[in-house]
Design a protein around this motif. Structure first.
Motif, PDB file in Angstrom:
ATOM      1  N   ARG A 269       0.853  -1.324   0.121  1.00 33.67           N
ATOM      2  CA  ARG A 269       0.174  -0.058   0.020  1.00 33.67           C
ATOM      3  C   ARG A 269       0.969   1.205  -0.113  1.00 33.67           C
ATOM      4  O   ARG A 269       0.660   2.328  -0.805  1.00 33.67           O
ATOM      5  CB  ARG A 269      -1.070   0.082   1.305  1.00 33.67           C
ATOM      6  N   THR A 270       1.872   1.178   0.743  1.00 36.03           N
ATOM      7  CA  THR A 270       2.861   2.451   0.999  1.00 36.03           C
ATOM      8  C   THR A 270       3.517   2.706  -0.431  1.00 36.03           C
ATOM      9  O   THR A 270       3.607   3.671  -1.050  1.00 36.03           O
ATOM     10  CB  THR A 270       3.853   2.008   1.911  1.00 36.03           C
ATOM     11  N   LEU A 271       4.027   1.585  -0.979  1.00 34.10           N
ATOM     12  CA  LEU A 271       4.808   1.536  -2.397  1.00 34.10           C
ATOM     13  C   LEU A 271       3.823   2.255  -3.519  1.00 34.10           C
ATOM     14  O   LEU A 271       4.310   2.892  -4.273  1.00 34.10           O
ATOM     15  CB  LEU A 271       5.472   0.275  -2.458  1.00 34.10           C
ATOM     16  N   ALA A 272       2.882   1.485  -3.552  1.00 38.53           N
ATOM     17  CA  ALA A 272       1.889   1.930  -4.446  1.00 38.53           C
ATOM     18  C   ALA A 272       1.478   3.411  -4.392  1.00 38.53           C
ATOM     19  O   ALA A 272       1.670   4.231  -5.476  1.00 38.53           O
ATOM     20  CB  ALA A 272       0.432   1.385  -4.533  1.00 38.53           C
ATOM     21  N   ARG A 273       1.220   3.831  -3.074  1.00 34.49           N
ATOM     22  CA  ARG A 273       0.865   5.514  -2.988  1.00 34.49           C
ATOM     23  C   ARG A 273       1.752   6.376  -3.207  1.00 34.49           C
ATOM     24  O   ARG A 273       1.981   7.326  -3.924  1.00 34.49           O
ATOM     25  CB  ARG A 273       0.552   5.613  -1.782  1.00 34.49           C
ATOM     26  N   LEU A 274       3.258   5.982  -2.759  1.00 30.77           N
ATOM     27  CA  LEU A 274       4.450   7.030  -2.853  1.00 30.77           C
ATOM     28  C   LEU A 274       5.290   6.775  -4.176  1.00 30.77           C
ATOM     29  O   LEU A 274       5.722   7.712  -4.567  1.00 30.77           O
ATOM     30  CB  LEU A 274       5.436   6.472  -1.932  1.00 30.77           C
ATOM     31  N   PHE A 275       5.027   5.509  -4.822  1.00 28.57           N
ATOM     32  CA  PHE A 275       5.954   5.557  -6.011  1.00 28.57           C
ATOM     33  C   PHE A 275       5.141   5.122  -7.478  1.00 28.57           C
ATOM     34  O   PHE A 275       5.537   5.447  -8.312  1.00 28.57           O
ATOM     35  CB  PHE A 275       6.962   4.297  -5.542  1.00 28.57           C
ATOM     36  N   LEU A 276       4.079   4.134  -7.184  1.00 31.99           N
ATOM     37  CA  LEU A 276       3.743   3.375  -8.359  1.00 31.99           C
ATOM     38  C   LEU A 276       2.343   4.167  -8.877  1.00 31.99           C
ATOM     39  O   LEU A 276       2.346   4.324 -10.151  1.00 31.99           O
ATOM     40  CB  LEU A 276       3.389   2.080  -8.061  1.00 31.99           C
ATOM     41  N   ALA A 277       1.664   4.548  -8.295  1.00 34.52           N
ATOM     42  CA  ALA A 277       0.587   5.737  -8.668  1.00 34.52           C
ATOM     43  C   ALA A 277       0.992   6.638  -9.416  1.00 34.52           C
ATOM     44  O   ALA A 277       1.980   7.365  -9.217  1.00 34.52           O
ATOM     45  CB  ALA A 277      -0.435   5.872  -7.645  1.00 34.52           C
ATOM     46  N   GLY A 278       0.332   6.837 -10.833  1.00 34.49           N
ATOM     47  CA  GLY A 278       1.020   8.062 -11.493  1.00 34.49           C
ATOM     48  C   GLY A 278      -0.093   8.161 -12.723  1.00 34.49           C
ATOM     49  O   GLY A 278      -1.133   7.469 -12.738  1.00 34.49           O
ATOM     50  N   PRO A 279       0.180   9.140 -13.763  1.00 36.65           N
ATOM     51  CA  PRO A 279      -0.570   9.242 -14.794  1.00 36.65           C
ATOM     52  C   PRO A 279      -0.671   7.962 -15.535  1.00 36.65           C
ATOM     53  O   PRO A 279       0.159   7.104 -16.093  1.00 36.65           O
ATOM     54  CB  PRO A 279       0.347  10.031 -15.802  1.00 36.65           C
ATOM     55  N   GLY A 280      -1.962   7.693 -15.770  1.00 36.89           N
ATOM     56  CA  GLY A 280      -2.349   6.478 -16.635  1.00 36.89           C
ATOM     57  C   GLY A 280      -2.350   5.355 -15.759  1.00 36.89           C
ATOM     58  O   GLY A 280      -3.038   4.111 -16.264  1.00 36.89           O
ATOM     59  N   VAL A 281      -2.234   5.133 -14.377  1.00 40.94           N
ATOM     60  CA  VAL A 281      -2.345   3.991 -13.974  1.00 40.94           C
ATOM     61  C   VAL A 281      -3.749   3.791 -13.253  1.00 40.94           C
ATOM     62  O   VAL A 281      -4.298   4.742 -12.524  1.00 40.94           O
ATOM     63  CB  VAL A 281      -1.294   4.008 -12.648  1.00 40.94           C
TER      64      VAL A 281
END
Length: 358
Positions: A13-25
């Motif tokens: 959850r932390t990795l998704a919020r801080l690093f992986l979520a972005g444009p188009g995801v």
């Protein structure tokens, strides 16, 4: 659920919020052992899936940069498959076994839950998910001398055979459940893998050729019986395992060794096997493997090359100096168009799995 699973899921959850979520995801979700609730630190990896709107090569390279930062923050971050919504519909047809697991047990940690269609699970698809462990994973476990992984892969194969034999309708999520419902497999996990494959073969295929001596092929040893398989990590198969590989998983073995295999009595892969392999090798998520499923881009180019050759099309031309950067910036956008055309042609030419099994 193990205590390690809770830690891994919090990290996801932390990795998704801080690093992986972005444009188009659209979605970040957890797959495999952490999704099943059986993670064991430090043995387990945190495997993820990301669903995106159709990304460009530039967008993929940017996602790769964010993925590297996420792995630096959490070194147990494993592989990541990058899908589009169309990929999820396609993979439900080309790999309904894995799709069933992801649909029922994937854990979304950011965004909207992925839409994975419910599709039938033909016996040949269950058999493919049983025998493919012999291509890389079983030899690797033997070479490492890892009893833990030998047992793991034997149970994965038992899970697939359970589907094939009608013990359960869809694959089970957890290996401990498979062990409980299957019963004792014995202490020789390597031998159990061969026996499970032989049972699957007896259910689906005519008797395999009988060999009087081992057949040595490049990178592969075909032994007359499981008792003759070396236990040093060499890639060894029995005739039953090889026949299932040819007819469900890797018909390219015939392109490489067809004359010798035919002479030994093996049957050429069916049209279904060829076309299904072309669809898998040209799959969108496999084209997005570089930097996420594998370190370089060579395997992705090789898969697309094989798919094109199976269909009689011109293979793709890779950059002279093939790196992750050159792959995504110079080749990916054209490759994804070629891959989509190959998948569509293979889909049109694929007979039903039911007809292929008869």
């Amino acid at each position: 659920m193990t205590a390690s699973t809770l830690i891994y899921r919090a990290a996801a959850r932390t990795l998704a919020r801080l690093f992986l979520a972005g444009p188009g995801v659209r979605t970040v979700s957890i797959r495999r052992s952490v999704a099943a609730g059986e993670a064991s630190f430090p043995w387990s990896d945190l495997d993820l899936a990301i669903v995106m709107d159709e990304p460009s090569g530039e967008a993929m390279l940017e996602l790769r940069r964010r993925f590297r930062r996420a792995r630096a923050a959490f070194p147990r971050l494993g592989e990541c498959q990058v899908f589009t919504p169309e990929d999820l519909r396609e993979i439900a047809a080309t790999d309904p076994y894995r799709s069933s697991l992801d649909r029922r047990f994937g854990v979304t940690v950011w965004g909207e839950p992925p839409e994975i269609p419910v599709t039938p699970l033909p016996p040949l698809q269950a058999a493919r998910r049983l025998v493919f462990w012999f291509e890389r994973f079983v030899p690797w476990a033997m070479g490492q001398g890892s009893r833990r992984n030998q047992r793991k892969f034997a149970l994965e194969m038992a899970n697939a055979l359970g589907v094939l034999e009608g013990r359960w309708a869809e694959p089970l999520a957890r290996r401990d459940e498979t062990a409980r419902r299957w019963g004792r497999l014995g202490d020789d996990w390597y031998g159990a893998c061969f026996e499970l494959a032989a049972r699957a073969h007896r259910q689906l295929r005519p008797p395999a050729p009988r060999l009087s001596r081992p057949l040595a092929l490049p990178g592969l040893l075909v032994v007359p019986s499981a008792s003759e398989a070396p236990r040093d990590g060499s890639k060894a198969v029995t005739p039953e395992v090889l026949d299932l590989l040819l007819q469900t998983q890797n018909p390219w073995l015939w392109r490489e060794n067809g004359d010798r295999l035919a002479e030994a009595g093996f049957e050429e892969p069916s049209q279904w096997s060829w076309m299904e392999a072309a669809r898998r090798w040209a799959a969108g998520e496999r084209l997005r493997g570089p930097g996420f499923l594998e370190s370089g881009a060579e395997a992705a180019v090789s898969r697309l090359n094989k798919a094109a050759r199976i269909l009689g099309r011109t293979p793709p031309v890779a950059p002279d100096r093939l790196t992750l950067e050159s792959f995504y910036l110079e080749a990916y956008d054209e490759f994804r168009l070629q891959a989509a055309a190959l998948r569509e042609e293979a889909r049109r030419r694929t007979p039903s799995a039911k007809s292929a099994a008869t």
